[in-house]
Design a protein around this motif. Structure first.
Motif, PDB file in Angstrom:
ATOM      1  N   ASP A   1      15.447  75.186  18.426  1.00 15.45           N
ATOM      2  CA  ASP A   1      15.609  75.220  17.128  1.00 15.45           C
ATOM      3  C   ASP A   1      16.561  74.079  16.685  1.00 15.45           C
ATOM      4  O   ASP A   1      17.678  73.580  17.350  1.00 15.45           O
ATOM      5  CB  ASP A   1      16.522  76.415  16.767  1.00 15.45           C
ATOM      6  N   THR A   2      16.050  73.046  15.690  1.00 13.32           N
ATOM      7  CA  THR A   2      16.679  71.815  15.553  1.00 13.32           C
ATOM      8  C   THR A   2      16.808  71.625  14.077  1.00 13.32           C
ATOM      9  O   THR A   2      17.099  70.529  13.468  1.00 13.32           O
ATOM     10  CB  THR A   2      15.990  70.529  15.838  1.00 13.32           C
ATOM     11  N   THR A   3      16.776  72.928  13.252  1.00 13.97           N
ATOM     12  CA  THR A   3      16.726  72.658  11.877  1.00 13.97           C
ATOM     13  C   THR A   3      18.142  72.184  11.349  1.00 13.97           C
ATOM     14  O   THR A   3      18.283  71.833  10.341  1.00 13.97           O
ATOM     15  CB  THR A   3      16.763  74.337  11.221  1.00 13.97           C
ATOM     16  N   GLY A   4      19.342  72.284  12.131  1.00 16.01           N
ATOM     17  CA  GLY A   4      20.718  71.893  11.562  1.00 16.01           C
ATOM     18  C   GLY A   4      21.110  70.131  11.688  1.00 16.01           C
ATOM     19  O   GLY A   4      22.090  69.982  11.448  1.00 16.01           O
ATOM     20  N   LYS A   5      19.840  69.777  12.175  1.00 13.82           N
ATOM     21  CA  LYS A   5      20.192  68.334  12.575  1.00 13.82           C
ATOM     22  C   LYS A   5      21.391  68.037  13.339  1.00 13.82           C
ATOM     23  O   LYS A   5      22.336  67.231  13.473  1.00 13.82           O
ATOM     24  CB  LYS A   5      20.408  67.393  11.227  1.00 13.82           C
ATOM     25  N   GLY A   6      21.561  68.884  14.299  1.00 15.88           N
ATOM     26  CA  GLY A   6      22.361  68.785  15.425  1.00 15.88           C
ATOM     27  C   GLY A   6      23.570  69.772  15.510  1.00 15.88           C
ATOM     28  O   GLY A   6      24.288  69.663  16.614  1.00 15.88           O
ATOM     29  N   CYS A   7      23.964  70.271  14.295  1.00 15.69           N
ATOM     30  CA  CYS A   7      25.467  70.991  14.301  1.00 15.69           C
ATOM     31  C   CYS A   7      24.828  72.325  14.849  1.00 15.69           C
ATOM     32  O   CYS A   7      23.755  72.763  14.806  1.00 15.69           O
ATOM     33  CB  CYS A   7      25.754  71.232  12.887  1.00 15.69           C
ATOM     34  N   GLU A   8      25.870  73.111  15.117  1.00 16.12           N
ATOM     35  CA  GLU A   8      26.113  74.304  15.553  1.00 16.12           C
ATOM     36  C   GLU A   8      26.974  75.279  15.018  1.00 16.12           C
ATOM     37  O   GLU A   8      28.254  74.922  14.891  1.00 16.12           O
ATOM     38  CB  GLU A   8      26.106  74.556  17.032  1.00 16.12           C
ATOM     39  N   VAL A   9      26.698  76.297  14.131  1.00 15.46           N
ATOM     40  CA  VAL A   9      27.386  77.174  13.403  1.00 15.46           C
ATOM     41  C   VAL A   9      27.752  78.346  13.879  1.00 15.46           C
ATOM     42  O   VAL A   9      27.115  79.014  14.700  1.00 15.46           O
ATOM     43  CB  VAL A   9      26.604  77.611  12.213  1.00 15.46           C
ATOM     44  N   ARG A  10      29.264  78.873  13.800  1.00 18.04           N
ATOM     45  CA  ARG A  10      29.829  79.945  14.467  1.00 18.04           C
ATOM     46  C   ARG A  10      29.994  80.866  13.218  1.00 18.04           C
ATOM     47  O   ARG A  10      30.592  80.565  12.235  1.00 18.04           O
ATOM     48  CB  ARG A  10      31.135  79.546  14.877  1.00 18.04           C
ATOM     49  N   LEU A  11      29.447  82.015  13.370  1.00 21.85           N
ATOM     50  CA  LEU A  11      29.534  83.039  12.411  1.00 21.85           C
ATOM     51  C   LEU A  11      30.264  84.248  12.959  1.00 21.85           C
ATOM     52  O   LEU A  11      29.965  85.384  12.533  1.00 21.85           O
ATOM     53  CB  LEU A  11      28.186  83.421  11.993  1.00 21.85           C
ATOM     54  N   GLU A  12      31.433  83.980  13.127  1.00 20.77           N
ATOM     55  CA  GLU A  12      32.545  85.050  13.481  1.00 20.77           C
ATOM     56  C   GLU A  12      33.922  84.320  13.206  1.00 20.77           C
ATOM     57  O   GLU A  12      34.045  83.129  13.188  1.00 20.77           O
ATOM     58  CB  GLU A  12      32.684  85.179  15.025  1.00 20.77           C
ATOM     59  N   THR A  13      34.898  85.148  13.085  1.00 15.55           N
ATOM     60  CA  THR A  13      36.229  84.849  12.521  1.00 15.55           C
ATOM     61  C   THR A  13      37.307  85.392  13.636  1.00 15.55           C
ATOM     62  O   THR A  13      37.330  86.527  13.704  1.00 15.55           O
ATOM     63  CB  THR A  13      36.403  85.154  11.077  1.00 15.55           C
ATOM     64  N   THR A  14      38.146  84.500  13.984  1.00 16.34           N
ATOM     65  CA  THR A  14      39.454  85.169  14.653  1.00 16.34           C
ATOM     66  C   THR A  14      40.590  84.726  13.473  1.00 16.34           C
ATOM     67  O   THR A  14      40.817  83.523  13.571  1.00 16.34           O
ATOM     68  CB  THR A  14      39.513  84.555  15.819  1.00 16.34           C
ATOM     69  N   ALA A  15      41.342  85.410  13.271  1.00 17.79           N
ATOM     70  CA  ALA A  15      42.352  85.261  12.352  1.00 17.79           C
ATOM     71  C   ALA A  15      43.783  84.766  13.093  1.00 17.79           C
ATOM     72  O   ALA A  15      43.989  85.401  14.120  1.00 17.79           O
ATOM     73  CB  ALA A  15      42.904  86.465  11.459  1.00 17.79           C
ATOM     74  N   TYR A  16      44.227  83.645  12.590  1.00 19.43           N
ATOM     75  CA  TYR A  16      45.391  83.105  13.559  1.00 19.43           C
ATOM     76  C   TYR A  16      46.755  82.864  12.350  1.00 19.43           C
ATOM     77  O   TYR A  16      46.506  82.734  11.259  1.00 19.43           O
ATOM     78  CB  TYR A  16      45.006  81.716  14.089  1.00 19.43           C
ATOM     79  N   ASP A  17      47.815  82.909  13.052  1.00 20.47           N
ATOM     80  CA  ASP A  17      48.894  82.447  11.968  1.00 20.47           C
ATOM     81  C   ASP A  17      48.935  80.927  11.877  1.00 20.47           C
ATOM     82  O   ASP A  17      48.354  80.137  13.014  1.00 20.47           O
ATOM     83  CB  ASP A  17      50.345  82.958  12.744  1.00 20.47           C
TER      84      ASP A  17
END
Lengths: 344, 494
Positions: free
Chosen positions: A179-195
């Motif tokens: 898959d090269t649709t993002g023109k090189g970027c890699e997306v993270r679809l999770e969240t960790t909450a920090y202070d």
């Protein structure tokens, strides 16, 4: 042996070798690890000398800078050559590859790895992710012969020797196109909450890696020789006081070389960064953090004079690529139950 | 520079290409230079020892050959053999002898700490020393004339395909080929496509044995043997059988590569393995296993001791002496002596039990030529050999005895935990498939050359065999191995 028989044997030997090479290449392609391969392979899908901006550096930039968001917002034609754990020595050779294939006006270097402990490269897996996906050309060969010992060089020159044990973990994905649709970027679809972290004094500086600085010096020289502008950037992350000090020190280095440096660790509020919602882990932006960072980055790039290519005939496919990427991103966010920021 | 190293993949084609390009007069010097370079890559400091053994045996043979008087001939030969063996004794057996002497003295109440030297055994020393000793004995016995050309003799001892682990060649074999002026084999042999093809096939087969089977099974063996007390009988039996296969594929694979490489260069080395695990008796096993060494012991130790010519009792003594020395040759440790002794005992027991066996077969009307009986005999022989291999692989005789005792007393038919021996089920499957290929090849090999069969196939089938063999090695071989899936944990784009 008659001349005819000798010729027949020679022809057979040539055919045998050609078929062997084809099978060898096929086996290598099948068995190699394809995680994050699209990040670098997407470069080779672009027409030569069509990109104005190329990002290089670690996973901070790989996860943080979305080329198609830059296109959508500012019409900037860019590609992200960042990779997990891409050390400055490897970034140097990645810049050579970027110049060989695209000769961009601007290279944006993620400054994060300038602090990294004095290593030529960080982990076998990470260096393979960068180098194995480069095309067989001078920069790749230079990197292999410069950065590795003979024992390791073999694994880069003949990747099958490194990856062959993957026959045990082959899955359907190994047979699918990368898959090269993002023109090189890699997306993270999770969240960790920090202070939030306490910001340090802007004058507080900590030492940087000597090896990284040595290759950084070579990178600056390369860009000067090639007439490419080099810009340094630090993407937002949950930096410790020491890391903030190191990223401050990058400012001094940039000043010494007369380079532009955007330290977003000092501009978190300005871009609306929220550590509770915008981080995948303490070190990497998730999709929302990346969208905020990318938009701020786009404004800086536009201010530097990077042209808006929207509407140009040579870039006609970019709108379609952008629409497809945004569609896939939205669908993936929904599937992951990730509250994606509204795409403008 | 191991045969399966990337360096050898560069070294060998370069040496071969240059060998056939240089004028024939320069071939000996070129091969000698290549052989010494090959040895220097392993063991730079011990090249002096190789040179010394070469010079001493060369001179002793010439001095022997000048004398007609038998006593003088024997004297020079004995002196030459003693001097040639001195290096082997010092590097391989000094510590063993000192430790044994200290142990014997402490038995009789004298405490003496023998000197223990920090020695590394020079690679190939046992092999080239035995080759030199065999040559000296041949010169003494008039089987061959002493070689006057020092370079040629040095090449005979150091020829790189067989330098490190044999086959231990003979004066009427390799040396004769090096001397002959014309012909299909030897220093003057022209490049031959068919010979190259056959040599390459053998090398590929050797790589398959070594990388796909031996090195894979070694993982299981190396997991179980050092902590055998943690495992049940089935696991220990699996490890013992795996070691039997490992050592065959390791050494047999090495020998195949050596013989194949030599064949490409135009030299015919001695056969070293001939389907040994298809033997129906221990005696037959030793006609098929490490042939160059077992025939060396036969010709230069067993027969000079009197062989089987001096009565049954003396034959058994000669047999035991030969096998005990053979055990010691394999390693300077009592477990190797026990391994050799066990093989000697197997054969003596076989002789003793023959009448009883014959009576049982007659009473039960067993047809000795029938396949089921052959299979039973083959399996029995394999089991005996496997039990003996436990002594070979163990760190000590006590460990081997402990291993076998546990195997016998903890027997169960459960295969639970079989994938916890260092190989997962996919690796076990790969090993099983490869061993099946080996079995088929050995069965076919009994009936004639497998290479001839392959070369007689039509081109597409032949090429398919080549590709299948090479890619089996490239994909399923145990090599490289720096890949760690945990370093690739990040997922794809979305």
């Amino acid at each position: 042996m008659t001349k005819r028989r000798a010729l027949r044997r020679l022809l057979a030997a040539v055919c045998f070798c050609a078929l062997f090479c084809a099978l060898f290449a096929g086996a290598t392609q099948l068995l190699r690890n394809k995680d994050s391969a699209g990040a670098i392979l997407s470069l080779y899908e672009e027409p030569r000398d069509s990109l104005d901006v190329i990002f290089i550096g670690s996973s901070h930039i790989l996860n943080g800078a979305f080329p198609l968001e830059l296109w959508h917002e500012y019409g900037i034609a860019s590609n992200n050559l960042g990779q997990h754990g891409q050390s400055i020595p490897i970034s140097y050779y990645m810049a050579q590859e970027a110049i060989r294939t695209q000769h961009p006006d601007l290279i944006v270097l993620d400054a994060y790895m300038l602090y990294y402990p004095d290593l030529i490269y960080e982990g076998d897996g990470n260096s393979h992710k960068s180098i194995d996906n480069m095309a067989w050309a001078a920069p790749k060969l230079r990197a292999i012969f410069d950065l590795f010992t003979w024992e390791d060089r073999w694994d880069y020159l003949v990747p099958l020797s490194f990856y062959h044990t993957r026959w045990k973990e082959l899955s359907a994905e190994d047979f699918a196109p990368i898959d090269t649709t993002g023109k090189g970027c890699e997306v993270r679809l999770e969240t960790t909450a920090y202070d939030p972290v306490e910001p340090v004094d802007p004058d507080y500086a900590q030492p940087l890696s000597e090896t990284a600085l040595e290759y950084f010096d070579r990178l600056v020289e390369l860009c000067r020789t090639e007439g490419v502008e080099l810009v340094l950037v630090c993407a937002p992350f949950l930096a410790t006081a020491e890391q903030q000090g190191q990223m401050n020190a990058v400012g001094e280095v940039a000043q010494a070389y007369g380079l532009t440096y955007w330290n977003f660790l000092t501009r978190l509020e300005e871009i609306g960064f929220d550590p509770e919602t915008d981080l995948y882990d303490y070190s990497h932006l998730n999709a929302n953090g990346a969208l905020k960072f990318t938009r701020a980055l786009g404004a800086e790039l536009a201010a530097l004079g990077v042209p808006d290519r929207r509407g140009e005939a040579a870039y006609a496919g970019w709108d379609e690529d952008c629409a497809r990427w945004r569609e896939e991103l939205t669908a993936a966010a929904e599937a992951a139950d990730f509250p994606l920021l509204e795409l403008k | 520079m191991a045969f399966h190293s990337p360096q050898f993949l560069i070294f060998f084609p370069v040496v071969t290409l240059a060998y056939f390009l240089v004028p024939q007069r320069g071939r000996c010097a070129w091969l000698l230079a290549a052989s010494y370079f090959f040895y220097l890559c392993w063991n730079p400091e011990y090249v002096v020892l190789l040179l010394l053994v070469t010079a001493v045996s060369y001179a002793a043979a010439l001095l022997t050959d000048r004398r007609q008087d038998r006593r003088w001939r024997r004297g020079w030969t004995a002196a030459g053999i003693a001097a040639t063996l001195a290096g082997l004794f010092f590097f391989k057996y000094f510590n063993f002898a000192a430790d044994t002497a200290a142990a014997v003295l402490s038995w009789v109440g004298i405490t003496a700490a023998g000197p223990h030297l920090d020695l590394v055994l020079p690679l190939g020393l046992s092999f080239y020393t035995f080759q030199a000793v065999g040559y000296l004995a041949d010169v003494c016995g008039g089987k061959t004339a002493a070689e006057g050309n020092f370079l040629r003799y040095a090449l005979f001892l150091s020829f790189f395909p067989k330098l490190v682990s044999g086959p231990i060649d003979r004066s009427d074999g390799l040396l004769a080929q090096m001397r002959e002026g014309q012909g299909e084999w030897g220093l003057n042999a022209p490049f031959d496509f068919d010979r190259m093809r056959r040599g390459l096939l053998l090398m590929v087969w050797g790589m398959f044995l070594k990388l796909v089977i031996a090195d894979r099974l070694a993982i299981l063996v190396d997991t179980v043997f050092p902590s055998y007390w943690e495992y049940g009988g089935v696991h220990l039996a699996a490890a013992a059988v795996s070691f039997s296969l490992q050592i065959y594929c390791d050494f047999g694979g090495y020998s195949a590569i050596a013989i194949g490489a030599a064949q490409i260069l135009g030299f015919r080395l001695m056969d070293n393995f001939r389907q040994p695990y298809l033997s129906l008796s221990i005696r037959e096993f030793w006609r098929r296993w490490h042939i160059s060494l077992s025939s060396w012991f036969r010709d230069y130790l067993y027969i000079p001791l009197g062989g089987s010519r001096k009565g049954r009792g003396r034959t058994w003594v000669n047999l035991m002496v030969t096998f005990l020395v053979s055990g010691l040759w394999h390693g300077a440790s009592w477990n190797f002596v026990a391994w050799g002794g066990l093989h000697g005992l197997y054969q003596i027991a076989g002789d003793l039990l023959r009448p009883a066996r014959d009576r049982v077969c007659a009473a039960l009307r067993i047809r000795r030529e029938a396949l089921p009986w052959k299979i039973v005999r083959g399996l029995w022989t394999f089991a005996l050999v496997t039990v003996a291999w436990v002594f070979f692989r163990a760190e000590s005789t006590a460990q081997a005895v402990g291993f076998l005792a546990r195997m016998a007393t903890h027997l169960s038919l459960s295969l639970d935990g079989i994938t916890g021996l260092g190989l997962d089920w996919k690796d076990l499957l790969a090993a099983g498939a490869a061993v099946l290929v080996l079995l088929i090849a050995d069965l076919l090999g009994q009936k004639g050359s497998v290479r001839d069969r392959i070369l007689a196939l039509p081109l597409p089938a032949r090429w398919a065999v080549y590709y299948l063999a090479v890619f089996s090695i490239l994909i399923f071989g145990i090599y490289g191995g720096n890949y760690d899936p945990s370093q690739f944990i990040y997922g794809n784009q979305f």
